[in-house]
Design an enzyme around this catalytic site. Structure first.
Site, PDB file in Angstrom:
ATOM      1  N   LYS A  22       0.852  -1.207   0.000  1.00 51.89           N
ATOM      2  CA  LYS A  22       0.000   0.000   0.000  1.00 51.89           C
ATOM      3  C   LYS A  22       0.878   1.243   0.000  1.00 51.89           C
ATOM      4  O   LYS A  22       0.664   2.164  -0.784  1.00 51.89           O
ATOM      5  CB  LYS A  22      -0.876   0.006   1.242  1.00 51.89           C
ATOM      6  N   ASN A  23       1.905   1.253   0.858  1.00 46.67           N
ATOM      7  CA  ASN A  23       2.695   2.467   1.055  1.00 46.67           C
ATOM      8  C   ASN A  23       3.705   2.711  -0.049  1.00 46.67           C
ATOM      9  O   ASN A  23       4.416   3.721  -0.021  1.00 46.67           O
ATOM     10  CB  ASN A  23       3.361   2.445   2.433  1.00 46.67           C
ATOM     11  N   ARG A  92      -5.597  10.804   4.565  1.00 44.57           N
ATOM     12  CA  ARG A  92      -4.699  11.913   4.893  1.00 44.57           C
ATOM     13  C   ARG A  92      -3.380  11.803   4.127  1.00 44.57           C
ATOM     14  O   ARG A  92      -2.719  12.780   3.866  1.00 44.57           O
ATOM     15  CB  ARG A  92      -4.437  12.003   6.376  1.00 44.57           C
ATOM     16  N   CYS A 116      -5.091  12.127  12.472  1.00 42.79           N
ATOM     17  CA  CYS A 116      -5.745  10.844  12.176  1.00 42.79           C
ATOM     18  C   CYS A 116      -5.713  10.048  13.481  1.00 42.79           C
ATOM     19  O   CYS A 116      -5.391  10.562  14.539  1.00 42.79           O
ATOM     20  CB  CYS A 116      -4.998  10.115  11.067  1.00 42.79           C
ATOM     21  N   ARG A 121      -0.824  14.709  12.712  1.00 50.90           N
ATOM     22  CA  ARG A 121       0.064  14.290  11.616  1.00 50.90           C
ATOM     23  C   ARG A 121       0.590  15.570  10.940  1.00 50.90           C
ATOM     24  O   ARG A 121       0.087  15.992   9.919  1.00 50.90           O
ATOM     25  CB  ARG A 121      -0.680  13.402  10.622  1.00 50.90           C
ATOM     26  N   PRO A 122       1.567  16.259  11.569  1.00 53.58           N
ATOM     27  CA  PRO A 122       2.046  17.523  10.994  1.00 53.58           C
ATOM     28  C   PRO A 122       2.659  17.321   9.601  1.00 53.58           C
ATOM     29  O   PRO A 122       3.083  16.207   9.261  1.00 53.58           O
ATOM     30  CB  PRO A 122       3.120  17.964  11.988  1.00 53.58           C
ATOM     31  N   ILE A 123       2.665  18.369   8.819  1.00 51.54           N
ATOM     32  CA  ILE A 123       3.298  18.302   7.488  1.00 51.54           C
ATOM     33  C   ILE A 123       4.319  19.428   7.325  1.00 51.54           C
ATOM     34  O   ILE A 123       4.638  19.847   6.211  1.00 51.54           O
ATOM     35  CB  ILE A 123       2.238  18.373   6.362  1.00 51.54           C
ATOM     36  N   ASP A 124       4.828  19.920   8.467  1.00 50.61           N
ATOM     37  CA  ASP A 124       5.785  21.036   8.419  1.00 50.61           C
ATOM     38  C   ASP A 124       7.016  20.705   7.579  1.00 50.61           C
ATOM     39  O   ASP A 124       7.515  21.555   6.839  1.00 50.61           O
ATOM     40  CB  ASP A 124       6.197  21.428   9.839  1.00 50.61           C
ATOM     41  N   LEU A 125       7.475  19.461   7.641  1.00 48.01           N
ATOM     42  CA  LEU A 125       8.689  19.102   6.879  1.00 48.01           C
ATOM     43  C   LEU A 125       8.405  19.137   5.373  1.00 48.01           C
ATOM     44  O   LEU A 125       9.237  19.567   4.571  1.00 48.01           O
ATOM     45  CB  LEU A 125       9.181  17.703   7.298  1.00 48.01           C
ATOM     46  N   ASP A 306       4.560   0.322  11.889  1.00 50.77           N
ATOM     47  CA  ASP A 306       3.318  -0.287  11.393  1.00 50.77           C
ATOM     48  C   ASP A 306       3.164  -1.739  11.844  1.00 50.77           C
ATOM     49  O   ASP A 306       2.067  -2.287  11.790  1.00 50.77           O
ATOM     50  CB  ASP A 306       3.256  -0.228   9.862  1.00 50.77           C
ATOM     51  N   ILE A 328       7.667   6.592  17.005  1.00 52.40           N
ATOM     52  CA  ILE A 328       7.337   7.333  15.778  1.00 52.40           C
ATOM     53  C   ILE A 328       6.064   8.163  15.915  1.00 52.40           C
ATOM     54  O   ILE A 328       6.048   9.338  15.564  1.00 52.40           O
ATOM     55  CB  ILE A 328       7.201   6.356  14.575  1.00 52.40           C
ATOM     56  N   ARG A 398      -8.412  -0.639   4.468  1.00 53.83           N
ATOM     57  CA  ARG A 398      -7.534   0.384   3.863  1.00 53.83           C
ATOM     58  C   ARG A 398      -6.190  -0.228   3.474  1.00 53.83           C
ATOM     59  O   ARG A 398      -5.543   0.224   2.534  1.00 53.83           O
ATOM     60  CB  ARG A 398      -7.300   1.542   4.851  1.00 53.83           C
TER      61      ARG A 398
END
Ligand code: EPZ
Length: 419
Positions: A22-23, A92, A116, A121-125, A306, A328, A398
């Site tokens: 999936k990933n 997301r 989530c 789940r930050p996206i600053d990077l 995971d 994580i 999912r």
């Protein structure tokens, strides 16, 4: 809303094919936007997250067609540059489309992915890297409005954390940028290598994927290609956990054992033994598992976060105390409360979970709160005595392709009940 009814305890036997990752599939589908001709992805898993990605591609203007495990994506008529709120809410990780849309269209608009089940789940990077590459980003009313008036330019990006998604977004944005991009402290997951291999097959110039430093020389354009998605290492680990928890010996086929290197030693510590031949892994399990002293989740090549939940379900019936440290994500123990309902003995203190193995678990109704936590409840239900009814199966769908079908093929008694 469907549920899974599990009759335990089950002994599993035989072999099971591990579906595509999936990933890996999600960023590969985003990458197809960069191409000027059709891409075909082989070994594409049938998962709701993959279906959501197809909906995003279709919304943007791509033509997609699935035939079995093959998905053909024709990106030539892309004309939109936005991802609607409802699709961002559905998945997301749609944020991984951002770099590709900006590279293709020069602009992008999508809503903030939000948190989530695993916590914020930050996206600053992601955003700081794209800004450095020349993207102007406005964040207001929960919406990201991005534009690259002068196009994307190659820069040096040093990540404070080896974020998988941020590494993927920069790879996608840098492929056709003007100049050279160097990523330091890049994520090293196998899915990063799979994405880089796909992009290079399309004509990109990427060196160092899988290492901490990746160098991307921008090229003018990318053409389509055919690519086989790597096997899903987390689904593989989940099947192994199910076999270990039920004292079963099974064979996994279509796996890449090297991708399970961070995971197999922990199964061996619990008493499992492996025979590895090419893309097959046969596991033999002792009657009673031994505890696993320490399970610390880390970026690859460390133990994958995971696999934490399925592994915890397995140690719930091991002999002795196993200690988990989730490094994580902030909140990735939502499955613990439900495992307690099945008779597990687990104490959580912040990022640490202490699992005291018990003689047996007892079936009960439980609720999945997230993808891997849901898989853990299935693993525990297979080992438990009596009936376990797992609700919230939409989370499991999912990331696991028809899980009940694979488990029944191994001899388990699992039935999907649809409301
Ligand atoms: C990917 O998520 C996977 N998802 C996750 O799998 C996996 O758990 C994770 O990598 C770690 O391996 C997909 O590939 C679709 P990260 P991603 O960016 O990219 C923090 C599953 O079950 N962070 O490496 O979101 C973040 O909060 C899913 O299949 C920032 O602080 O993971 C987290 O604590 C769950 N700022 C840590 O880094 C950022 O800008 C890891 O995140 C980005 C991330």
């Amino acid at each position: 809303m469907s549920k899974l009814l599990i009759q335990g305890p089950s002994r599993l036997k035989g072999e099971v094919r591990v579906h595509g990752a999936k990933n890996s599939t999600l960023p590969l589908m985003a990458a197809s936007l960069l191409c000027d001709s059709t891409c075909v992805l082989h070994n594409c898993p049938v998962l709701s997250d993959v279906q959501t990605s197809e909906k995003i591609l279709q919304h943007l203007g791509c033509h997609t067609e699935r035939s079995g495990a093959d998905v053909a994506i024709d990106p030539r008529s892309v004309e939109q540059s936005d991802i609607p709120e409802y699709l961002m809410r559905e998945m997301r990780s749609s944020i991984v489309f951002l770099g590709a849309i900006i590279s293709r269209m020069g602009r992008a608009e999508l809503s903030f992915p939000g948190g989530c089940e695993l916590g914020p789940r930050p996206i600053d990077l992601h955003l700081s890297a794209l800004r450095k590459m020349g993207v102007e980003i406005q964040e207001d009313h929960g919406c990201l409005k991005c534009s690259a008036p002068e196009g994307l330019k190659g820069v040096n990006i040093a990540f404070s954390f080896p974020s998988v998604g941020a590494t993927e977004n920069v790879l996608l944005a840098a492929c056709c940028a003007q100049g050279t991009t160097v990523i330091t402290n890049a994520a090293r997951e196998p899915e990063i290598c799979d994405l880089a291999e796909f992009l290079n097959q399309c004509g990109a110039n990427i060196l160092g994927a899988g290492e901490s430093t990746i160098v991307i020389e921008g090229v003018k354009n990318l053409h389509g290609c055919e690519h086989e998605v790597i096997p899903d290492r987390i689904t593989a680990a989940t099947f192994l956990a199910a076999a270990a928890a039920t004292g079963s010996s099974i064979t996994l086929t279509h796996v890449l054992p090297a991708h399970l290197a961070p995971v197999l030693p922990l199964f061996e510590e619990s008493g499992c033994r492996f025979e590895i031949r090419g893309k097959e892994i046969r596991m033999h399990t002792p009657d009673r598992l031994s505890r696993i002293k320490n399970v610390r989740t880390m970026p690859y090549p460390g133990f994958p976060t995971d696999a934490q939940a399925p592994m915890m379900a397995m140690t719930a019936v091991a002999n002795g105390t196993s200690i988990f440290v989730e490094n994580i994500f902030e909140s990735r123990y939502k499955h613990v409360g439900e495992l307690l309902r099945l008779g597990a003995n687990i104490k959580v203190e912040g990022r640490v979970a202490v699992v005291e193995g018990v003689g047996h678990l007892s079936g009960a109704p439980v609720e999945a709160a997230d993808l891997r936590g849901g898989a853990a409840l299935v693993v525990a239900g297979l080992a438990a005595q009596g009936e376990t009814l797992v609700s919230g199966v939409r989370h499991i769908d999912r990331g696991y392709e028809c899980l009940e079908k694979s488990l029944c093929a191994l001899g388990a008694q699992v039935t999907r009940l649809s409301d």
